[in-house]
Design an enzyme around this catalytic site. Structure first.
Site, short mmCIF file in Angstrom:
data_model
loop_
_atom_site.label_atom_id
_atom_site.label_comp_id
_atom_site.label_asym_id
_atom_site.label_seq_id
_atom_site.Cartn_x
_atom_site.Cartn_y
_atom_site.Cartn_z
N HIS A 75 0.86 -4.12 0.53
CA HIS A 75 1.07 -5.50 0.09
C HIS A 75 1.46 -6.41 1.25
O HIS A 75 1.23 -7.62 1.17
CB HIS A 75 2.13 -5.53 -1.01
CG HIS A 75 1.61 -5.07 -2.34
ND1 HIS A 75 1.84 -5.76 -3.51
CD2 HIS A 75 0.86 -4.00 -2.69
CE1 HIS A 75 1.26 -5.12 -4.52
NE2 HIS A 75 0.66 -4.05 -4.04
N ASP A 76 2.03 -5.86 2.29
CA ASP A 76 2.32 -6.64 3.48
C ASP A 76 1.04 -6.99 4.23
O ASP A 76 0.79 -8.15 4.57
CB ASP A 76 3.28 -5.87 4.39
CG ASP A 76 3.72 -6.68 5.60
OD1 ASP A 76 3.88 -7.91 5.47
OD2 ASP A 76 3.90 -6.09 6.68
N ASP A 83 2.77 -8.11 9.07
CA ASP A 83 3.76 -8.88 9.83
C ASP A 83 5.14 -8.88 9.20
O ASP A 83 6.01 -9.67 9.58
CB ASP A 83 3.28 -10.33 9.99
CG ASP A 83 3.11 -11.05 8.65
OD1 ASP A 83 3.34 -10.41 7.59
OD2 ASP A 83 2.75 -12.24 8.65
N THR A 203 -2.63 8.55 -5.89
CA THR A 203 -2.30 9.92 -6.28
C THR A 203 -0.80 10.16 -6.33
O THR A 203 -0.34 11.13 -6.94
CB THR A 203 -2.99 10.94 -5.33
OG1 THR A 203 -2.88 12.25 -5.88
CG2 THR A 203 -2.36 10.93 -3.95
N ASP A 255 -1.63 9.70 -11.29
CA ASP A 255 -2.17 11.06 -11.22
C ASP A 255 -1.18 11.96 -11.96
O ASP A 255 -0.18 12.39 -11.40
CB ASP A 255 -2.33 11.50 -9.76
CG ASP A 255 -2.71 12.97 -9.61
OD1 ASP A 255 -2.94 13.64 -10.63
OD2 ASP A 255 -2.77 13.45 -8.46
#
Length: 347
Positions: A75-76, A83, A203, A255
């Site tokens: 997500h960064d 950053d 997973t 999973d």
């Protein structure tokens, strides 16, 4: 002040030695400005050991922490490049990314990064960026739950900004169509193969009811193999996630066969039509999944091919840079806030 590197959480070295027997390190070139493997060799030579020890303890205390850190890194990198912007808290002058629709109530692991940063500030003050800490920690998280080893290119700077808007726009959503998700990966310079390989991180992930409700009350029955185990699992999912109104934040593993082990079981589930998220199952079941279906089948049949490609794709994702942060970035003293004054780059 020197930091003791002795640890009661010492499984990392053993696991790393196992994965090194089968998988060599791979480095994907192409970041500009370049990242290097020896960036902290002189300025903070113990950085890898410190991150490793903290991640060992975090994952041993709760295996879910591995997935939290990997998700944080993903997500960064998809917002402004890798950053550290996802780590920033909201302030009067900065609207962070944590409360964006794709992040709120779904991200975790921030306190783990805080602990690692505190250790490094004691050992090498003002040297190691939060963005680099997150990248190393994500690699270590994968190893600690059975995944492959790779060398981590370093030298990122921390952004002084964040983007709520880009977090909302750039990150794939659980019910998003396959073409739309592919386009988001291509926008980041990642290929269709990278996308399918990186999805394999699911997973070890968990999903919230609100993100898989449409799947289990939708086409799950149509895609699944309808074995006794798949039928039983679907009933269990429905007990966790009622049709409407309740249990929004209840969670289930993506999973369910080996939820705490990094392996290729996730792809077996897709082949069996048991992917928990619509966005995952579409890689195999969509009429548009001509290319992705073959890749899913390949990784389901060949765990080594999956590990090799995952390593390469993860490095490639970690090399997505924010040119602005290299010019105007910093090494944050606290990963949650930009520095109040200028800070010298010691590395």
């Amino acid at each position: 002040m020197a930091t003791s590197l002795g640890s009661t959480c010492s499984i990392f070295g053993f696991m790393a030695s196992l994965v090194l027997l089968g998988f060599g390190s791979r480095l994907t070139a192409g970041s500009d400005p370049p990242l290097t493997l020896d960036y902290y060799a002189k300025s903070c030579p113990t950085v890898l050991e410190i991150v490793r020890k903290e991640m060992e303890c975090a994952v041993l205390s709760d295996p879910r922490n591995a997935a939290f850190i990997v998700q944080l890194h993903f997500h960064d990198c998809f917002v402004q490049g890798c950053d550290g912007s996802v780590l920033l808290d909201n302030t009067i002058t900065l609207r962070g990314e944590k409360l964006a629709p794709t992040n709120i109530h779904s991200l975790g692991g921030f306190r783990i990064i805080d602990r690692i940063k505190n250790k490094l500030e004691s050992e090498c003050p003002g040297v190691v960026s939060c963005a680099d800490i997150l990248t190393i920690a994500a690699r270590d998280a994968i190893i600690l739950v059975g995944g492959p080893y790779w060398d981590v290119p370093l030298g990122r700077k921390d952004s002084r900004t964040a983007s709520y808007e880009l977090a909302a726009a750039n990150l794939p959503a659980p019910d998003e169509s396959l073409p739309s998700i592919i386009s988001k990966f291509l926008f980041q310079g990642l290929s269709v193969t990278d996308m399918v390989a990186l999805a394999g991180a699911h997973t070890i992930g968990m999903a919230q009811c609100k993100n898989f409700r449409s799947r289990i009350y939708g086409d799950y029955d149509l895609t699944s193999s309808k074995t006794l185990s798949s039928e039983s699992h679907l009933n269990e999912l429905k007990s966790i996630c009622p049709p409407i109104g309740r249990g929004e934040n209840n969670i289930a593993p993506m999973d369910y066969v080996t939820p705490n082990l990094f392996d290729n079981s996730f792809y077996h589930l897709l082949v069996n039509g048991e992917g928990l998220l619509n966005s995952d199952q579409e890689m195999y079941s969509s009429i548009l999944a001509v290319q992705t279906k073959e890749i899913v089948k390949k990784y389901a049949a060949d765990p080594i091919a999956f590990f090799v490609q995952f390593s390469e794709s993860f490095v490639k994702m970690g090399n997505i840079t924010n040119p602005e942060s290299f010019v105007n970035g910093e090494v944050r003293k606290n990963c949650r806030f930009v520095n109040t004054g200028a800070q010298k780059d010691s590395a």
